[in-house]
Design a protein around this motif. Structure first.
Motif, short mmCIF file in Angstrom:
data_model
loop_
_atom_site.label_atom_id
_atom_site.label_comp_id
_atom_site.label_asym_id
_atom_site.label_seq_id
_atom_site.Cartn_x
_atom_site.Cartn_y
_atom_site.Cartn_z
N ALA A 415 0.82 -1.67 0.60
CA ALA A 415 0.01 0.07 -0.16
C ALA A 415 0.96 1.08 -0.14
O ALA A 415 2.20 1.69 0.44
CB ALA A 415 -0.79 0.01 1.27
N LYS A 416 0.49 2.47 -0.54
CA LYS A 416 1.47 3.47 -1.14
C LYS A 416 1.32 4.24 0.36
O LYS A 416 2.86 4.75 0.52
CB LYS A 416 0.35 4.35 -2.00
CG LYS A 416 0.58 3.77 -3.19
CD LYS A 416 0.50 5.66 -4.07
CE LYS A 416 0.36 5.02 -5.43
NZ LYS A 416 -0.62 4.33 -6.11
N GLU A 417 0.91 4.35 1.28
CA GLU A 417 0.54 4.75 2.68
C GLU A 417 1.92 4.25 3.02
O GLU A 417 2.54 4.92 4.29
CB GLU A 417 -0.55 4.73 3.40
CG GLU A 417 -1.07 3.73 3.88
CD GLU A 417 -2.04 3.01 2.62
OE1 GLU A 417 -3.11 2.17 3.04
OE2 GLU A 417 -2.44 3.01 1.69
N THR A 418 2.77 2.68 2.56
CA THR A 418 3.11 2.74 3.62
C THR A 418 4.47 2.76 2.80
O THR A 418 5.61 2.43 1.55
CB THR A 418 3.48 0.88 3.14
OG1 THR A 418 2.37 0.30 3.96
CG2 THR A 418 4.48 -0.04 4.51
N SER A 419 6.10 3.76 3.45
CA SER A 419 7.17 3.73 2.39
C SER A 419 8.06 2.45 2.59
O SER A 419 7.99 1.81 3.39
CB SER A 419 8.01 4.72 3.74
OG SER A 419 9.28 4.47 2.81
N GLN A 420 8.43 2.47 1.12
CA GLN A 420 9.27 0.94 0.97
C GLN A 420 10.94 1.18 1.44
O GLN A 420 11.63 0.02 0.99
CB GLN A 420 9.24 0.34 -0.44
CG GLN A 420 7.46 -0.07 -0.29
CD GLN A 420 7.66 0.03 -1.91
OE1 GLN A 420 6.19 0.30 -2.73
NE2 GLN A 420 8.12 -1.08 -2.53
N LYS A 421 11.40 2.25 2.12
CA LYS A 421 12.67 2.32 1.92
C LYS A 421 11.64 2.67 3.88
O LYS A 421 12.09 3.99 4.19
CB LYS A 421 13.27 3.38 1.87
CG LYS A 421 13.61 3.15 -0.66
CD LYS A 421 14.61 4.37 -0.94
CE LYS A 421 14.79 3.63 -2.44
NZ LYS A 421 15.23 5.29 -3.28
N VAL A 422 13.20 2.05 4.32
CA VAL A 422 13.52 2.46 5.52
C VAL A 422 14.94 2.74 6.19
O VAL A 422 15.65 1.60 5.22
CB VAL A 422 12.79 1.43 6.76
CG1 VAL A 422 11.23 1.16 6.43
CG2 VAL A 422 13.39 -0.14 6.61
N LEU A 423 15.34 3.26 7.00
CA LEU A 423 16.57 3.12 7.78
C LEU A 423 16.88 2.92 8.45
O LEU A 423 16.41 3.33 9.68
CB LEU A 423 16.67 4.90 8.00
CG LEU A 423 18.70 5.58 8.66
CD1 LEU A 423 19.66 4.70 7.88
CD2 LEU A 423 17.98 6.86 8.64
N ILE A 424 17.76 1.37 9.15
CA ILE A 424 18.20 1.14 10.37
C ILE A 424 19.40 1.50 10.58
O ILE A 424 20.37 0.68 10.06
CB ILE A 424 18.17 -0.87 10.62
CG1 ILE A 424 16.17 -0.80 9.28
CG2 ILE A 424 17.64 -0.59 11.48
CD1 ILE A 424 16.06 -2.12 9.78
N ARG A 425 19.61 1.73 11.75
CA ARG A 425 20.99 1.90 12.62
C ARG A 425 21.57 0.72 12.89
O ARG A 425 21.29 -0.59 13.09
CB ARG A 425 20.76 2.97 13.62
CG ARG A 425 20.27 3.71 13.47
CD ARG A 425 20.71 5.23 13.80
NE ARG A 425 19.87 6.63 13.41
CZ ARG A 425 19.86 7.14 12.69
NH1 ARG A 425 20.90 7.19 12.29
NH2 ARG A 425 19.50 8.39 12.55
N ALA A 426 22.67 0.69 13.03
CA ALA A 426 23.41 -0.58 13.15
C ALA A 426 23.32 -0.98 14.58
O ALA A 426 23.38 -0.48 15.37
CB ALA A 426 25.20 0.47 13.41
N GLY A 427 23.28 -2.36 14.20
CA GLY A 427 22.98 -3.24 15.41
C GLY A 427 21.90 -2.62 15.88
O GLY A 427 21.30 -3.51 16.83
N GLU A 428 20.40 -2.39 15.10
CA GLU A 428 19.49 -1.76 15.75
C GLU A 428 18.53 -3.37 15.26
O GLU A 428 18.57 -3.30 13.62
CB GLU A 428 18.81 -0.46 15.66
CG GLU A 428 19.85 0.18 16.55
CD GLU A 428 18.78 1.13 17.22
OE1 GLU A 428 18.12 2.22 16.06
OE2 GLU A 428 19.89 2.35 17.82
N GLN A 429 16.25 -3.38 16.23
CA GLN A 429 15.75 -3.65 15.08
C GLN A 429 14.29 -3.66 15.12
O GLN A 429 14.76 -2.06 15.67
CB GLN A 429 15.62 -4.90 15.82
CG GLN A 429 14.24 -5.62 15.24
CD GLN A 429 13.66 -7.13 16.30
OE1 GLN A 429 14.20 -7.64 15.94
NE2 GLN A 429 12.89 -7.04 17.46
N LEU A 430 13.80 -2.95 13.99
CA LEU A 430 12.98 -2.18 13.35
C LEU A 430 11.14 -3.05 13.33
O LEU A 430 11.78 -3.66 12.66
CB LEU A 430 13.31 -1.19 12.15
CG LEU A 430 12.23 -0.65 11.70
CD1 LEU A 430 12.68 1.11 12.11
CD2 LEU A 430 12.51 -0.46 10.47
#
Ligand code: SF4
Ligand code: SF4
Length: 480
Positions: A415-430
């Motif tokens: 769905a368009k309301e979901t961004s398909q690119k995410v930034l995840i910091r080193a060692g972190e879980q999103l």
């Protein structure tokens, strides 16, 4: 097939049936306080060198930096194990388990060939015990002086010597405690905290705990740990065979033993009964009684006996690293024995599996969880939607941007309301909520629940080869 160990003729030769585990004798050993006589020689040089290297590595490893942090760190708080560029999480601990199993089998493999060389040359218990004995020798003197001090009544000199020794041992224990905890808390933080007395209660408590363990272990327990606590000493005989190199007394050459003057002609065997091999033994045994489970294969008695043989003009090697077959003048099959080949194949196989596991080790962890509240949702424009939560862990040491996509699913989309690119910091879980839709005709009127399989893929945008996929069900309505 154990025989009478009191045989004077050749106690070793009567000890084992060929090709079977060698029974290990359980003769009474010199108990009470053991003050090892200092011994020089090639095996002692080798042992001292290896022990020193081990201690040096133990203290220096936590100071090796890698990309701005400690290269080897077991971060208990964040549940991460760092080894240079590799970071392992609790879910990767099968890799560590493999490593321990391989290490155990490698030890068995070495034991089949060289007996307990690990115990004599590389075991931390041996290394620290010898280091503590060295401290003791510097303060209380050689073994004779230490025995004399034990027997002497309490005096100012005895109090001072004992006090200084225990202080030095305590300090060595404390340094070891810090060295050990530096594998769990970065050394750059730990040591300043310790020296400025600003460490937390628990950090201080753990340092003192390990300091106390070292003090008791290397200062007081020493060989008692090997004799009574170490399981390896007990099951080593299962790994030995008639080709295993162990420290052995050549009874055929040494008996009948007896004292004599140098260069005196005699019918006796080569053993002059000087007792030096017993005096230098850290576990207090007499190797002339044959193979004993207390023997850690340290080679001190080999050096001691070689020294005596030299003095009396006899050939060295009355006590030496030798196998049963060699002593019995039988064919030695060192590289072709069943156990050697068997353990070798086991180690190589496990190493290969471990290498493959390591190669396939992913730097992204993906776990797809379906929304448990509703199987599907119908929305006005003919779309049917399912909701998911993606748990994505960046297992690298750098921040990365990731692309979330659906693999091989023509009729579905995110769905368009979901961004398909995410930034995840080193060692972190999103934890990332995602809605997936299936486009139907606006007048579609299906009534049957339909289950399809879709697959999410998460790709590291800075290195598209790093990706993780996981399938999950998608529910909608079908007309049939
Ligand atoms: S018998 Fe020899 S090799 Fe074995 S522990 Fe004693 S000194 Fe070391
Ligand atoms: S050191 Fe050698 S010569 Fe001396 S008692 Fe031991 S085996 Fe015999």
């Amino acid at each position: 097939m154990s025989q009478d160990l009191s045989s004077k003729e050749n106690p070793i030769a009567t000890r084992a049936a060929l090709g079977q585990a060698i029974p290990v004798t359980n003769l009474p050993v010199q108990r009470g306080k053991i003050h090892i006589k200092e011994q020089k020689g090639r095996f002692q040089r080798l042992r001292t060198g290896l022990n020193s290297l081990l201690i040096l590595f133990f203290f220096l490893l936590p100071f090796i930096p890698y990309q701005g942090r400690q290269a080897l760190l077991l971060d208990v708080e964040r549940q991460e194990f760092h080894f240079f560029s590799l970071t392992l999480w609790p879910q990767d601990f099968t890799l560590l388990a493999w490593l321990f199993i391989i290490a155990a089998f490698a030890l068995f493999f070495v034991t089949v060939f060289w007996g307990r060389v690990w115990c004599g040359y590389l075991c931390p218990q041996t290394s620290w015990s010898f280091a503590f004995v060295w401290i003791e020798r510097q303060i209380e003197g050689n073994s004779n002086k230490r025995h004399a001090l034990d027997k002497a009544p309490w005096s100012l000199e005895k109090v001072v010597k004992r006090g200084v020794k225990h202080l030095a041992w305590a300090l060595a224990g404390l340094i070891t405690g810090c060295g050990f905890i530096a594998y769990f808390i970065p050394a750059s933080e730990l040591y300043p905290q310790i020296f400025t007395l600003s460490a937390s209660f628990w950090v201080t408590a753990w340092v003192w705990f390990f300091a106390l363990c070292t003090y008791l272990n290397a200062g007081w327990m020493r060989e008692q740990m090997c004799l009574h606590c170490c399981p390896y000493a007990r099951f080593q005989s299962a790994m030995f065979d008639a080709n295993t190199l162990t420290v052995s007394y050549d009874a055929a050459r040494g008996e009948s033993r007896g004292p004599r003057k140098r260069k005196q002609a005699t019918d006796l065997g080569d053993c002059v009964d000087c007792n030096l091999c017993v005096d230098v033994c850290p576990t207090g045994i007499d190797i002339r009684n044959g193979l004993q489970y207390e023997c850690i294969n340290c080679g001190a008695c080999v050096d001691a006996c070689d020294q005596t043989m030299d003095k009396f003009g006899y050939d060295k090697g009355l006590i030496r690293y030798a196998s049963e077959n060699e002593l019995q003048k039988k064919e030695v099959k060192r590289f072709t024995s069943f156990k050697f080949v068997g353990y070798g194949i086991a180690v190589i196989t496990m190493l290969s599996v471990f290498a493959l596991d390591l190669y396939r080790h992913q730097s992204i962890d993906l776990n797809v969880i379906r929304d448990r509240q509703s199987l599907y949702r119908e929305v006005g424009d003919g779309r049917i939607e399912n909701s998911y939560t993606l748990k994505i862990r960046n297992k690298t040491q750098e921040d990365h941007q990731y692309l979330i996509s659906l693999a091989n699913t023509a009729n579905h989309g995110i769905a368009k309301e979901t961004s398909q690119k995410v930034l995840i910091r080193a060692g972190e879980q999103l934890s990332y909520p995602v809605t997936v839709f299936e486009q139907k005709q606006a007048d579609f009127a299906g009534t049957k629940l339909q289950k399809q399989t879709i697959a999410f893929t998460v790709t590291n945008l800075s290195n598209p080869k790093e990706k993780a996929s996981q399938a999950s069900p998608f529910f909608s309505l079908s007309a049939f």
